[in-house]
Design an enzyme around this catalytic site. Sequence first.
Site, short mmCIF file in Angstrom:
data_model
loop_
_atom_site.label_atom_id
_atom_site.label_comp_id
_atom_site.label_asym_id
_atom_site.label_seq_id
_atom_site.Cartn_x
_atom_site.Cartn_y
_atom_site.Cartn_z
N ASP A 171 4.68 -0.99 0.35
CA ASP A 171 3.45 -1.43 0.99
C ASP A 171 3.13 -2.85 0.53
OD1 ASP A 171 2.89 -0.68 -1.60
OD2 ASP A 171 0.89 0.05 -1.17
N ASP A 187 3.31 -1.00 -4.78
CA ASP A 187 3.15 0.09 -5.74
C ASP A 187 3.52 1.44 -5.12
OD1 ASP A 187 0.92 0.40 -4.13
OD2 ASP A 187 -0.53 0.49 -5.77
N SER A 232 -3.44 -3.47 -1.10
CA SER A 232 -2.38 -2.47 -1.07
C SER A 232 -1.86 -2.24 0.35
CB SER A 232 -2.89 -1.18 -1.72
OG SER A 232 -1.87 -0.27 -1.96
N ASP A 253 1.43 -4.35 -1.73
CA ASP A 253 1.52 -4.77 -3.13
C ASP A 253 2.63 -4.04 -3.88
OD1 ASP A 253 0.29 -2.27 -3.28
OD2 ASP A 253 -1.07 -2.86 -4.89
#
Length: 447
Positions: A242, A246, A102, A244
């Site tokens: 960010d 999400d 992340s 990933d």
Amino acid sequence: MGRLFGTDGVRGRANADLTPELALSVARAAAGVLADRGGTSRPVAVVGRDPRASGEMLEAAVVAGLASAGAQVLRAGVLPTPAIAHLTAHTGADLGVMISASHNPMPDNGIKLFSRGGHKLPDAVEAAIEQAVAAGDSAGPRPTGADIGRVRDLPDAIGTYVEHLLSTVTRPLTGLTLVVDCAHGAAAVCAPEVYRRAGATVHVIGGEPDGWNTNDGVGSTHLRPLVEAVRGCGADLGIAHDGDADRCLAVTAAGEPVDGDAILAVCALALHERGGLAGDTVVATVMSNLGFHHTMREAGIGVHTTAVGDRYVLEALRARGLSLGGEQSGHLVFLDHATTGDGLLTGLALLSRMAETGRSLAELASVVRRLPQILVNVPVHDRLAVVESDEVAAAVNACQAELGEDGRVLLRPSGTEQLVRVMVEAPTQQQADTIATRLADVVASCG
């Protein structure tokens, strides 16, 4: 073995804490546990990753572990975490695996798991997987011959996710110019296309991942490059994802940051106005600023508060039949369209509100009048022991008594690092800083 799962999957330094051997074991265990609970001897798993170089190694281990347990594996390649959740549901798979840390720096990596339907795993399932990992080779199936799982690439995985996102846009974003920061992460493969196809004029930074530069000075944890880019090209706003994708944070045309509280408020008010906010209630975590709560109350919107972590936001949404929730960090969940936090979906919702109202992001975000707040991350040796300390508890109670109803104190351990987070809100920044420093000193002395 210590607890594997933090607030968002298994995470650690790749090839040190999170080794290929551990990744293989987690994948085998997850396939076995979810197969048992789903009543199927040959589960199907969707696997994706962000662009970190270590993701190639860990993907190979995860795929091997799944196939070793008899699972059929669909490799989706580099995609955002919410894309893997969506594809898990879209394909009817029993398990989704996302390899990403992340917003954490590149040396870290992680494994996030989704159950059938694209949902985060409940605590009981995580505990069962941990037990299976601890049992080692004695746990789970060990098929041979034709019962070994097969591996194939999932066709048009990116396209399926992009079309899903675009289906949520109700009006073109024509006339809006934005800068999107892809954090040299998974957003780079689809975010520019999504925003352009929705009608916006798009400038991109952080869009050239090389395996080593994910989150390196860019993205939602490093807003300065986005601020400079927005000011430099005269954009209407900037959106930061960010590693990933999400998360979604934003900056105004003037370069002022807009956090998840403000974005959540803007989206909640939009849904409330058109009767689309289930229960006229939004879900937020304990980290949300008191100013957010005041704004919602004044608009006639209830707030249900959870522990930190989008999994807890999701649990509350599903349990209470609600449709919108989120975190100050920029994780927003639109349960009518997604089963997990989705930064691109959030960005589209924010842009749609601007297009619908003709108002600037600064004007929309101004509905939240934030109380001065400070968050201090205190390094410790044992984060759980510190938060259970009587001395720390007494210090927290004393600080809260000093603030009364005009502020609040929150102390919580990080879910992924040996840190204790000290958050203070107060009528003035000086008072917040003073109390936070005092409390951080006590935490450090007990750490």
